[in-house]
Design a protein around this motif. Structure first.
Motif, PDB file in Angstrom:
ATOM      1  N   LEU A 156       1.071  21.430 -17.196  1.00 38.78           N
ATOM      2  CA  LEU A 156       2.169  20.582 -16.742  1.00 38.78           C
ATOM      3  C   LEU A 156       2.128  20.389 -15.230  1.00 38.78           C
ATOM      4  N   ILE A 157       1.859  21.455 -14.492  1.00 35.81           N
ATOM      5  CA  ILE A 157       1.806  21.352 -13.035  1.00 35.81           C
ATOM      6  C   ILE A 157       0.663  20.436 -12.599  1.00 35.81           C
ATOM      7  N   VAL A 158      -0.502  20.598 -13.212  1.00 38.71           N
ATOM      8  CA  VAL A 158      -1.655  19.764 -12.861  1.00 38.71           C
ATOM      9  C   VAL A 158      -1.382  18.300 -13.189  1.00 38.71           C
ATOM     10  N   THR A 159      -0.771  18.044 -14.348  1.00 41.03           N
ATOM     11  CA  THR A 159      -0.436  16.674 -14.721  1.00 41.03           C
ATOM     12  C   THR A 159       0.537  16.062 -13.723  1.00 41.03           C
ATOM     13  N   MET A 160       1.560  16.801 -13.348  1.00 40.83           N
ATOM     14  CA  MET A 160       2.552  16.286 -12.406  1.00 40.83           C
ATOM     15  C   MET A 160       1.953  16.088 -11.020  1.00 40.83           C
ATOM     16  N   ALA A 161       1.090  17.004 -10.590  1.00 45.21           N
ATOM     17  CA  ALA A 161       0.430  16.847  -9.292  1.00 45.21           C
ATOM     18  C   ALA A 161      -0.458  15.609  -9.283  1.00 45.21           C
ATOM     19  N   GLY A 162      -1.216  15.407 -10.363  1.00 44.24           N
ATOM     20  CA  GLY A 162      -2.064  14.225 -10.449  1.00 44.24           C
ATOM     21  C   GLY A 162      -1.261  12.937 -10.421  1.00 44.24           C
ATOM     22  N   MET A 163      -0.153  12.902 -11.168  1.00 42.67           N
ATOM     23  CA  MET A 163       0.685  11.706 -11.152  1.00 42.67           C
ATOM     24  C   MET A 163       1.334  11.505  -9.790  1.00 42.67           C
ATOM     25  N   GLY A 164       1.641  12.599  -9.099  1.00 44.89           N
ATOM     26  CA  GLY A 164       2.155  12.473  -7.739  1.00 44.89           C
ATOM     27  C   GLY A 164       1.146  11.823  -6.810  1.00 44.89           C
ATOM     28  N   MET A 165      -0.126  12.208  -6.931  1.00 46.19           N
ATOM     29  CA  MET A 165      -1.178  11.566  -6.136  1.00 46.19           C
ATOM     30  C   MET A 165      -1.255  10.081  -6.438  1.00 46.19           C
ATOM     31  N   LEU A 166      -1.172   9.732  -7.720  1.00 44.66           N
ATOM     32  CA  LEU A 166      -1.258   8.320  -8.094  1.00 44.66           C
ATOM     33  C   LEU A 166      -0.064   7.540  -7.550  1.00 44.66           C
ATOM     34  N   LEU A 167       1.122   8.122  -7.587  1.00 43.72           N
ATOM     35  CA  LEU A 167       2.297   7.460  -7.008  1.00 43.72           C
ATOM     36  C   LEU A 167       2.146   7.311  -5.506  1.00 43.72           C
ATOM     37  N   GLY A 168       1.539   8.317  -4.852  1.00 43.71           N
ATOM     38  CA  GLY A 168       1.287   8.211  -3.419  1.00 43.71           C
ATOM     39  C   GLY A 168       0.321   7.087  -3.083  1.00 43.71           C
ATOM     40  N   ILE A 169      -0.683   6.898  -3.907  1.00 42.57           N
ATOM     41  CA  ILE A 169      -1.619   5.793  -3.722  1.00 42.57           C
ATOM     42  C   ILE A 169      -0.886   4.457  -3.826  1.00 42.57           C
ATOM     43  N   ALA A 170       0.018   4.351  -4.806  1.00 39.59           N
ATOM     44  CA  ALA A 170       0.797   3.122  -4.973  1.00 39.59           C
ATOM     45  C   ALA A 170       1.707   2.879  -3.774  1.00 39.59           C
ATOM     46  N   ASP A 171       2.337   3.929  -3.266  1.00 35.60           N
ATOM     47  CA  ASP A 171       3.221   3.777  -2.109  1.00 35.60           C
ATOM     48  C   ASP A 171       2.464   3.266  -0.890  1.00 35.60           C
ATOM     49  N   ARG A 172       1.292   3.821  -0.633  1.00 32.21           N
ATOM     50  CA  ARG A 172       0.537   3.450   0.568  1.00 32.21           C
ATOM     51  C   ARG A 172      -0.177   2.114   0.428  1.00 32.21           C
ATOM     52  N   SER A 173      -0.368   1.666  -0.803  1.00 29.82           N
ATOM     53  CA  SER A 173      -0.957   0.336  -0.971  1.00 29.82           C
ATOM     54  C   SER A 173       0.042  -0.754  -0.588  1.00 29.82           C
ATOM     55  N   ARG A 174       1.347  -0.433  -0.620  1.00 26.23           N
ATOM     56  CA  ARG A 174       2.357  -1.400  -0.186  1.00 26.23           C
ATOM     57  C   ARG A 174       2.569  -1.359   1.314  1.00 26.23           C
ATOM     58  N   GLU A 175       2.329  -0.187   1.914  1.00 21.21           N
ATOM     59  CA  GLU A 175       2.571  -0.047   3.348  1.00 21.21           C
ATOM     60  C   GLU A 175       1.540  -0.773   4.186  1.00 21.21           C
ATOM     61  N   THR A 176       0.262  -0.743   3.764  1.00 26.39           N
ATOM     62  CA  THR A 176      -0.835  -1.279   4.550  1.00 26.39           C
ATOM     63  C   THR A 176      -1.592  -2.303   3.738  1.00 26.39           C
ATOM     64  N   PRO A 177      -1.901  -3.468   4.330  1.00 21.01           N
ATOM     65  CA  PRO A 177      -2.707  -4.446   3.595  1.00 21.01           C
ATOM     66  C   PRO A 177      -4.091  -3.908   3.334  1.00 21.01           C
ATOM     67  N   PRO A 178      -4.788  -4.392   2.300  1.00 23.39           N
ATOM     68  CA  PRO A 178      -6.134  -3.916   1.978  1.00 23.39           C
ATOM     69  C   PRO A 178      -7.077  -4.013   3.170  1.00 23.39           C
ATOM     70  N   GLN A 179      -7.879  -2.991   3.355  1.00 28.25           N
ATOM     71  CA  GLN A 179      -8.828  -2.988   4.448  1.00 28.25           C
ATOM     72  C   GLN A 179      -9.914  -4.024   4.232  1.00 28.25           C
ATOM     73  N   LYS A 180     -10.391  -4.532   5.317  1.00 27.00           N
ATOM     74  CA  LYS A 180     -11.377  -5.586   5.239  1.00 27.00           C
ATOM     75  C   LYS A 180     -12.630  -5.149   4.531  1.00 27.00           C
ATOM     76  N   LYS A 181     -13.033  -3.900   4.733  1.00 31.81           N
ATOM     77  CA  LYS A 181     -14.285  -3.453   4.140  1.00 31.81           C
ATOM     78  C   LYS A 181     -14.189  -3.325   2.628  1.00 31.81           C
ATOM     79  N   ASP A 182     -12.930  -3.197   2.116  1.00 31.07           N
ATOM     80  CA  ASP A 182     -12.776  -3.077   0.674  1.00 31.07           C
ATOM     81  C   ASP A 182     -12.420  -4.402   0.014  1.00 31.07           C
TER      82      ASP A 182
END
Length: 393
Positions: A352-378
């Motif tokens: 349960l802890i590993v699942t929640m930690a992994g989903m937390g990382m994925l939510l963090g990725i979603a949060d930061r994708s809204r904060e910064t526009p996609p990098q040019k190299k990507d």
């Protein structure tokens, strides 16, 4: 200009809502499937529920911390985390607690956890680091850049071997298999899958037959009723439990298979008890929630602002939803019996802890994708990205 209305304010809202629904459902099911065993063995029908709530609280904190942490900083801590994980995997072989013939648990005070569960998430991080290093290189050369690929995958192989020695063959397959699947999807052209996939399955099958009890599991997988009172007992009881639920189920708490008919009713086979008590429509609800979770998580992976975020999000999807698919297939008799829990639903603190930690990382990725526009190299054209992968081949 027409205003576009959406049901949710952000991509993270449906993910959080589905997680909450699954966690509440899992908590209720843990109590329903375990209170008989808890009353008989611990004289407290709430024993497993109380422990589950403790682990759930830790999991929520882990999810919040991983969401708040910038996932880019995890690269610097990755090898430290890998070293700690390897140390714990070695320690469990010497001072671990043995349960049901397997030495997989470490006791720290009142808490008991499985280091192998944390190795799953660490393997995804190492795999994402390695694969993103390949995809981010305009001209990748094995003689110059191969260390960034083989070192992480070598560490993953070491962790998988240590887990295999516990023994825990199912978890070892996940530790090495998820990063391998990530590399297969992102780096290997589909025409090569026709020989890589059969070869990988053949090696896993060969390793699985080294121990007589694993070979017996494979034999009864084809016909559980051939040994329904011994090796095939768990599978037969699982299928009978699911079938007895019917369309509407027996009702919450009224399932009969938890009365010591179905082994591991609150852990690996928790979904069988859920099916018995909630029936066909309850099963459809769980399938629907996991399907929507898959779609929303894939959107997060596609919109991540950099290559590492995209690969890491994809790895978390493979880990969480891949385990869900494997558990559902195992409970339904489509796969042999392996120790794979159902995320959010099965009892198990480390999982349960590993699942929640992994989903937390994925939510963090979603949060930061809204904060910064996609990098040019990507934000490259598909042709240029394909040319990178062509160099690896």
């Amino acid at each position: 200009m027409r205003t576009r209305y959406t049901l949710f304010k952000s991509e993270t809202e449906p993910i959080v809502i589905i997680m909450v629904i699954l966690l509440v459902t899992g908590t209720i099911n843990v109590f329903s499937s375990s209170y008989v065993l808890a009353a008989m063995n611990y004289e407290n029908p709430y024993y497993f529920l109380q422990r589950h709530l403790q682990w759930l609280l830790i999991g929520v904190v882990a999810c919040w911390l991983c969401r708040r942490m910038n996932y880019q900083r995890m690269r610097g801590l990755m090898f430290v985390g890998m070293g700690i994980t390897v140390f714990l995997l070695i320690a469990v072989l010497f001072v671990g607690t043995t349960v049901n013939g397997a030495q997989r648990w470490l006791d720290i005070g009142p808490l008991r956890f499985q280091p192998a569960e944390f190795a799953k998430l660490m393997a995804v991080l190492m795999g994402a680091f390695s694969i993103s290093a390949v995809l981010s290189k305009e001209h990748f050369r094995l003689d110059r850049d191969g260390g960034r690929v083989f070192t992480p995958f070598g560490s993953i192989l070491v962790m998988a071997f240590l887990v295999y020695r516990e023994p825990d063959f199912g978890t070892a397959c996940i530790v090495f298999g998820v990063p391998l699947l990530m590399a297969l999807v992102l780096l290997v052209p589909p025409r090569r899958w026709f020989w890589i996939v059969p070869l990988t399955v053949g090696v896993a099958f060969a390793l699985g037959t080294l121990q007589p009890y694993r070979m017996k599991r494979i034999e009864v997988w084809f016909d559980p009723w051939s040994d329904a009172r011994d090796a095939g007992y768990q599978m037969v009881q699982s299928l009978s439990t699911i079938g007895s639920g019917g369309i509407f189920g027996m009702g919450f708490g009224d399932g009969v298979s938890k009365y010591e008919y179905l082994p591991e009713a609150h852990t690996d086979f928790a979904f069988a008890i859920f099916s018995q008590e909630h029936g066909f429509f309850g099963v459809l609800l769980i399938f629907f929630l996991f399907a929507v979770l898959l779609i929303t998580c894939m959107r997060v992976a596609a919109r991540a602002k950099d290559t590492f975020g995209q690969v890491l999000a994809l790895g978390i999807i493979f880990l969480v939803l891949g385990q869900a698919l494997a558990n559902l297939a195992m409970v339904a008799g489509l796969l042999p019996v392996v120790g794979v829990p159902l995320p959010f639903i099965s009892y198990g603190g480390s999982s349960l802890i590993v699942t929640m930690a992994g989903m937390g990382m994925l939510l963090g990725i979603a949060d930061r994708s809204r904060e910064t526009p996609p990098q040019k190299k990507d934000a490259e054209e598909p042709e240029k990205r394909r040319s990178r992968i062509h160099v690896v081949r």
